[in-house]
Design an enzyme around this catalytic site. Structure first.
Site, mmCIF file in Angstrom:
data_model
loop_
_atom_site.group_PDB
_atom_site.id
_atom_site.type_symbol
_atom_site.label_atom_id
_atom_site.label_comp_id
_atom_site.label_asym_id
_atom_site.label_seq_id
_atom_site.Cartn_x
_atom_site.Cartn_y
_atom_site.Cartn_z
ATOM 1 C CG ASP A 252 -1.633 -1.309 1.416
ATOM 2 O OD1 ASP A 252 -2.127 -1.926 0.361
ATOM 3 O OD2 ASP A 252 -1.835 -1.773 2.835
ATOM 4 C CG ASN B 251 -14.930 -7.982 0.891
ATOM 5 O OD1 ASN B 251 -15.852 -8.729 0.677
ATOM 6 N ND2 ASN B 251 -13.872 -8.320 1.815
ATOM 7 C CD GLU C 207 -8.482 -3.408 -1.323
ATOM 8 O OE1 GLU C 207 -9.330 -3.716 -0.412
ATOM 9 O OE2 GLU C 207 -7.442 -4.043 -1.580
ATOM 10 C CG HIS D 228 -2.897 0.012 -1.900
ATOM 11 N ND1 HIS D 228 -4.148 -0.267 -1.059
ATOM 12 C CD2 HIS D 228 -2.742 1.439 -1.402
ATOM 13 C CE1 HIS D 228 -4.487 0.733 -0.148
ATOM 14 N NE2 HIS D 228 -3.739 1.876 -0.459
ATOM 15 N NE ARG E 72 0.163 -7.241 0.465
ATOM 16 C CZ ARG E 72 -0.949 -6.490 1.238
ATOM 17 N NH1 ARG E 72 -1.800 -6.101 0.249
ATOM 18 N NH2 ARG E 72 -1.176 -6.480 2.345
#
Length: 322
Positions: free
Chosen positions: A15, A161, A198, A262, A296
């Protein structure tokens, strides 16, 4: 000659968010694998961030609303003050819908140097919306004297979600207008593993606003979509935003770059090149929940525009070290 960027730029940071400030520094923050604090690092160059020491500016509470799973911090400079938006919760358990229970929070620093001391950061509390449901991944931008807030949130009446919402802000931690939904998971590539929209990121170029976002589960199915609006349109009107039916950035099996997403945006050192910042994995055999797999990594990628002024992100960049 184009700059060659280290990739992955920063390992085990998901992120990722990079902001180039007027002081000439790049400021970086991201989710840490333990999800227990917020850190910032800075450098005069993007490659310099690879070697910059992180400084913790906020730590999770021992109990209560901001005590678990600190996710996706973003650092913004607004009217002479620093702000960080992040998501947090009070439990790692799932609710009756099988979801985490995060809400969005804001902290503020009025010191010139946001890394000087943890004591300089003040908690502004929860950024409340019209729904008391799972919410995360807030970002903000200004246009024509108005500040907007964009985020992901669950609507119990809509399958999945999270959807993407926008509202105008009264101040950096308070909404002024009723949220409106801009996008929900609907295409096949948005509903693999989980129905998710998201991680919105906003780019203003060529008289348009481009809002990228991430969809599907956080494994190799993770991919980026995009919404586009003319910058003279009503940004609070969902009809102003056109949704791309296909992903604009996705896994590249040929180079083993899996689940890119992200993202955020910054610019090159000379200010002439737009840069996309994102996270990605290089393997798909994840043991257990992908959320708790630390690998990640943060990568950076220059990108260009087509003849119509739309960004062309291409493919994830292969690792040039590791």
């Amino acid at each position: 000659m184009a700059e060659t960027y280290i990739n992955p730029l920063i390992i085990q940071r998901a992120d990722p968010y990079i902001y180039k400030h007027t002081d000439g520094y790049y400021y970086f923050t991201a989710s840490v694998p333990a999800y227990n604090l917020i850190e910032i690092r800075r450098a005069k160059t993007l490659n310099g961030l690879a070697h910059a020491a992180p400084r913790t500016v906020w730590r999770k509470h021992e109990s209560g609303a901001m005590s678990k799973l600190i996710w996706a911090p973003e650092l913004h400079f607004i009217d002479g003050h620093w702000f960080i938006y992040f998501a947090a919760t009070d439990t790692e358990e799932l609710d009756e819908l099988g979801m985490f229970t995060h809400r969005m929070y804001c902290i503020e620093c009025d010191a010139e140097d946001p890394m000087a001391s943890e004591d300089n950061w003040v908690e502004r509390g929860q950024v409340k919306t019209d729904k008391d449901t799972f919410s995360l991944d807030a970002t903000t931008f200004e246009h024509n004297g108005k500040r907007y807030y964009v985020w992901a949130q669950k609507d119990k009446a809509i399958k999945g979600n999270s959807n993407l919402y926008i509202a105008e802000m009264a101040n950096p931690w308070t909404l002024k207008t009723k949220p409106v939904m801009l996008s929900k998971p609907e295409f096949d590539w948005e509903i693999k593993g989980f129905w998710v929209n998201e991680g919105p990121a906003v780019l203003h170029r060529n008289h348009k606003f481009f809002m990228t976002y991430s969809a599907s589960a956080t494994d190799e199915n993770y991919a980026m979509g995009m919404l586009t609006a003319a910058d003279d349109s009503d940004l609070l009107d969902p009809a102003s935003w056109q949704k791309s039916p296909k992903p604009v950035f996705q896994s590249d099996l040929s180079t083993n770059q899996l689940g890119p997403g992200h993202n955020s945006f910054t610019v090159s050192e000379d200010g002439q090149q737009d840069i996309m910042v994102y996270h990605c994995r290089n393997y798909s055999d994840i043991k257990g929940d992908p959320l708790y797999d630390p690998n990640r990594h943060t990568l950076v990628k220059p990108f260009s525009y087509d003849d119509n002024g739309y960004p062309v992100f291409g493919k994830p960049v292969p690792y040039n070290y590791l």
